[in-house]
Design a protein around this motif. Sequence first.
Motif, PDB file in Angstrom:
ATOM      1  N   LEU A   1       0.829  -1.200   0.000  1.00  0.00           N
ATOM      2  CA  LEU A   1       0.000   0.000   0.000  1.00  0.00           C
ATOM      3  C   LEU A   1       0.870   1.259   0.000  1.00  0.00           C
ATOM      4  CD1 LEU A   1      -2.914  -0.923   2.457  1.00  0.00           C
ATOM      5  CD2 LEU A   1      -2.926  -0.876  -0.054  1.00  0.00           C
ATOM      6  N   GLY A   2       1.981   1.201   0.732  1.00  0.00           N
ATOM      7  CA  GLY A   2       2.911   2.326   0.694  1.00  0.00           C
ATOM      8  C   GLY A   2       3.473   2.535  -0.697  1.00  0.00           C
ATOM      9  N   GLY A   3       3.824   1.433  -1.379  1.00  0.00           N
ATOM     10  CA  GLY A   3       4.321   1.537  -2.747  1.00  0.00           C
ATOM     11  C   GLY A   3       3.259   2.033  -3.703  1.00  0.00           C
ATOM     12  N   ALA A   4       2.005   1.595  -3.480  1.00  0.00           N
ATOM     13  CA  ALA A   4       0.918   2.011  -4.363  1.00  0.00           C
ATOM     14  C   ALA A   4       0.675   3.512  -4.270  1.00  0.00           C
ATOM     15  CB  ALA A   4      -0.353   1.239  -4.011  1.00  0.00           C
ATOM     16  N   VAL A   5       0.665   4.035  -3.061  1.00  0.00           N
ATOM     17  CA  VAL A   5       0.446   5.470  -2.888  1.00  0.00           C
ATOM     18  C   VAL A   5       1.613   6.263  -3.459  1.00  0.00           C
ATOM     19  CG1 VAL A   5       0.159   7.295  -1.179  1.00  0.00           C
ATOM     20  CG2 VAL A   5      -1.052   5.135  -0.896  1.00  0.00           C
ATOM     21  N   ALA A   6       2.834   5.802  -3.209  1.00  0.00           N
ATOM     22  CA  ALA A   6       4.009   6.514  -3.711  1.00  0.00           C
ATOM     23  C   ALA A   6       4.093   6.476  -5.230  1.00  0.00           C
ATOM     24  CB  ALA A   6       5.274   5.912  -3.113  1.00  0.00           C
ATOM     25  N   SER A   7       3.526   5.444  -5.851  1.00  0.00           N
ATOM     26  CA  SER A   7       3.595   5.345  -7.318  1.00  0.00           C
ATOM     27  C   SER A   7       2.845   6.475  -8.002  1.00  0.00           C
ATOM     28  CB  SER A   7       3.030   3.993  -7.772  1.00  0.00           C
ATOM     29  OG  SER A   7       1.632   3.914  -7.523  1.00  0.00           O
ATOM     30  N   ILE A   8       1.926   7.107  -7.279  1.00  0.00           N
ATOM     31  CA  ILE A   8       1.197   8.241  -7.853  1.00  0.00           C
ATOM     32  C   ILE A   8       2.173   9.341  -8.269  1.00  0.00           C
ATOM     33  CG2 ILE A   8      -0.509  10.027  -7.326  1.00  0.00           C
ATOM     34  CD1 ILE A   8      -1.686   8.024  -5.269  1.00  0.00           C
ATOM     35  N   ILE A   9       3.263   9.483  -7.505  1.00  0.00           N
ATOM     36  CA  ILE A   9       4.207  10.564  -7.753  1.00  0.00           C
ATOM     37  C   ILE A   9       4.856  10.435  -9.125  1.00  0.00           C
ATOM     38  CG2 ILE A   9       6.423  11.529  -6.962  1.00  0.00           C
ATOM     39  CD1 ILE A   9       5.530  10.854  -4.115  1.00  0.00           C
ATOM     40  N   VAL A  10       5.141   9.215  -9.562  1.00  0.00           N
ATOM     41  CA  VAL A  10       5.860   9.026 -10.828  1.00  0.00           C
ATOM     42  C   VAL A  10       4.919   8.673 -11.981  1.00  0.00           C
ATOM     43  CG1 VAL A  10       7.993   8.360  -9.686  1.00  0.00           C
ATOM     44  CG2 VAL A  10       6.321   6.602 -10.251  1.00  0.00           C
ATOM     45  N   PHE A  11       3.615   8.575 -11.734  1.00  0.00           N
ATOM     46  CA  PHE A  11       2.673   8.240 -12.805  1.00  0.00           C
ATOM     47  C   PHE A  11       2.564   9.410 -13.779  1.00  0.00           C
ATOM     48  CE2 PHE A  11      -1.823   8.109 -14.335  1.00  0.00           C
ATOM     49  CZ  PHE A  11      -1.655   7.022 -15.172  1.00  0.00           C
ATOM     50  N   PRO A  12       2.763   9.170 -15.082  1.00  0.00           N
ATOM     51  CA  PRO A  12       2.735  10.293 -16.044  1.00  0.00           C
ATOM     52  C   PRO A  12       1.434  11.081 -16.031  1.00  0.00           C
ATOM     53  CG  PRO A  12       3.655   8.316 -17.064  1.00  0.00           C
ATOM     54  CD  PRO A  12       3.126   7.894 -15.728  1.00  0.00           C
ATOM     55  N   GLY A  13       0.297  10.401 -15.765  1.00  0.00           N
ATOM     56  CA  GLY A  13      -0.988  11.083 -15.792  1.00  0.00           C
ATOM     57  C   GLY A  13      -1.148  12.160 -14.752  1.00  0.00           C
ATOM     58  N   VAL A  14      -0.272  12.209 -13.755  1.00  0.00           N
ATOM     59  CA  VAL A  14      -0.386  13.236 -12.729  1.00  0.00           C
ATOM     60  C   VAL A  14      -0.110  14.619 -13.310  1.00  0.00           C
ATOM     61  CG1 VAL A  14       1.999  13.354 -11.864  1.00  0.00           C
ATOM     62  CG2 VAL A  14       0.103  13.602 -10.263  1.00  0.00           C
ATOM     63  N   GLY A  15       0.498  14.652 -14.493  1.00  0.00           N
ATOM     64  CA  GLY A  15       0.744  15.934 -15.147  1.00  0.00           C
ATOM     65  C   GLY A  15      -0.521  16.650 -15.569  1.00  0.00           C
ATOM     66  N   ASP A  16      -1.666  15.968 -15.570  1.00  0.00           N
ATOM     67  CA  ASP A  16      -2.939  16.601 -15.918  1.00  0.00           C
ATOM     68  C   ASP A  16      -3.608  17.270 -14.722  1.00  0.00           C
ATOM     69  OD1 ASP A  16      -2.661  15.656 -18.528  1.00  0.00           O
ATOM     70  OD2 ASP A  16      -3.648  13.742 -18.039  1.00  0.00           O
ATOM     71  N   VAL A  17      -3.025  17.120 -13.545  1.00  0.00           N
ATOM     72  CA  VAL A  17      -3.612  17.668 -12.316  1.00  0.00           C
ATOM     73  C   VAL A  17      -3.059  19.063 -12.065  1.00  0.00           C
ATOM     74  CG1 VAL A  17      -3.896  17.337  -9.833  1.00  0.00           C
ATOM     75  CG2 VAL A  17      -3.833  15.355 -11.356  1.00  0.00           C
ATOM     76  N   GLU A  18      -3.953  20.004 -11.725  1.00  0.00           N
ATOM     77  CA  GLU A  18      -3.537  21.370 -11.405  1.00  0.00           C
ATOM     78  C   GLU A  18      -3.619  21.592  -9.900  1.00  0.00           C
ATOM     79  OE1 GLU A  18      -5.345  24.560 -13.441  1.00  0.00           O
ATOM     80  OE2 GLU A  18      -4.856  23.834 -15.452  1.00  0.00           O
ATOM     81  N   VAL A  19      -2.580  22.191  -9.348  1.00  0.00           N
ATOM     82  CA  VAL A  19      -2.536  22.551  -7.929  1.00  0.00           C
ATOM     83  C   VAL A  19      -2.054  23.992  -7.831  1.00  0.00           C
ATOM     84  CG1 VAL A  19      -1.505  22.062  -5.683  1.00  0.00           C
ATOM     85  CG2 VAL A  19      -2.069  20.180  -7.212  1.00  0.00           C
ATOM     86  N   LEU A  20      -2.867  24.838  -7.206  1.00  0.00           N
ATOM     87  CA  LEU A  20      -2.539  26.268  -7.048  1.00  0.00           C
ATOM     88  C   LEU A  20      -2.258  26.929  -8.392  1.00  0.00           C
ATOM     89  CD1 LEU A  20      -0.243  26.101  -3.864  1.00  0.00           C
ATOM     90  CD2 LEU A  20      -2.699  26.586  -4.005  1.00  0.00           C
TER      91      LEU A  20
END
Length: 445
Positions: free
Chosen positions: A207-226
């Motif tokens: 579960l720790g690896g699964a959550v951390a994998s979000i950081i390197v997933f290419p699709g996270v580039g579609d998310v806007e923060v601030l």
Amino acid sequence: MAENKNRALAAAILPLVGGAANVTTVVHCMTRLRLGLADRSLVQDEALKAVPGVMGVVEDDTYQVVLGPGTVARVTPEFEALVEEERAAAPAPGSAAGAAPAAAPEPHPVTAEELAARGAELKAARKARNATPLKLFLRRIANIFVPLIPALIGCGIVAGVNGLLTNLGWAPGVTPALGALASGFMALIAVFVGYNTAKEFGGTPILGGAVASIIVFPGVGDVEVLGSRLSPGQGGVLGALGAAVLAVYVERWCRRRVPEAVDVLVTPTVTVLVAGLVTVFGLMFVAGQIASGIGTGADWLLENTGAFAGLVLGGLFLPLVMLGLHQALIPIHTTLIESQGYTALLPILAMAGAGQVGCAVAVYLRLRRNASLRRTIRSAMPAGILGVGEPLIYGVSLPLGRPFITACVGGAAGGAGAGSGPKSLPLVKTVVVPSGPWHAPTYAP
């Protein structure tokens, strides 16, 4: 023949640590056999240090026997096998085999109660010395990153070979494959950090690896923060650490409150969902800023206090190695590599290893008649040159006293020199050696 030698060394160590009955856990790191012991008072320290092949002992949360790189990986399985054999051969309490001998047992100098009390006192004193919040924190950080070192070494050396071939213009058909091999692990290192972090903090590692994998997933580039889009990998290992720790606490919260009948469905889902969303909308941004600050701080430190910073870092690194705390620097090196492509601190820290090697050479030349010590130096020198300092520290300089001080002074002098002119260094690419990430010169065409 080599197998017999490793088994003989294991057989020599086992009775000196109290036998199989006194051993509770057996693991090893790069240079040390780490033993969990039921009663520390049964260990014969001086006799253990005198065993050929044993370079020293360290008392920490585990009892650590320094054997050196390569050797420890071969001796540990033999040691584990001997422990199992001795336990299997021991008669069960109260059995006929155990009651058969008619002779009275040999008298013991102390009673069991006295021995237990002495062991409890030693254990309490050891815990009092080593259970400071800082040491516990650094030990946990080391436990997360130490298992990653073999991959860092292998991928780093491949990266160095690839850089050399690229600069020379050789094997153009092979270098892309080598580049992929070298970069694949670093691209996904956040996942491994998340896995090990959850394991270290008592959660479910996957579960720790699964959550951390979000950081390197290419699709996270579609998310806007601030108002700005995230970048895959933003926050790096620091974000992975934070994400996995958060996942552990969410998981614990769920385990206490979710009914057992639906725990297998609800707990993993809530853990990934809550910790993942917090990571995407908070931790990645914060960790990215911290990583950027570490890079900026390292640059400022070397540009404005280069020689002094090198003096301090180079002089103190060997004591950190001696205490086993140097592994806590790996996250800093990794963060610098992720943000800048290299870590400018490690060439300075490598000067401590150079001071240790120089100290060993001096001792070797001065003590011409000490065949045993010269033999130890010859066996430990290759590891020292590669950056693994424990064999020379525990086998040579630290037992002699003053040579260890001179090694630290040499490391400080070398660190001051390396830190005084970082801008004069050639362009570099990341390479990894046993002591951690390093630089290999890569000259621009």
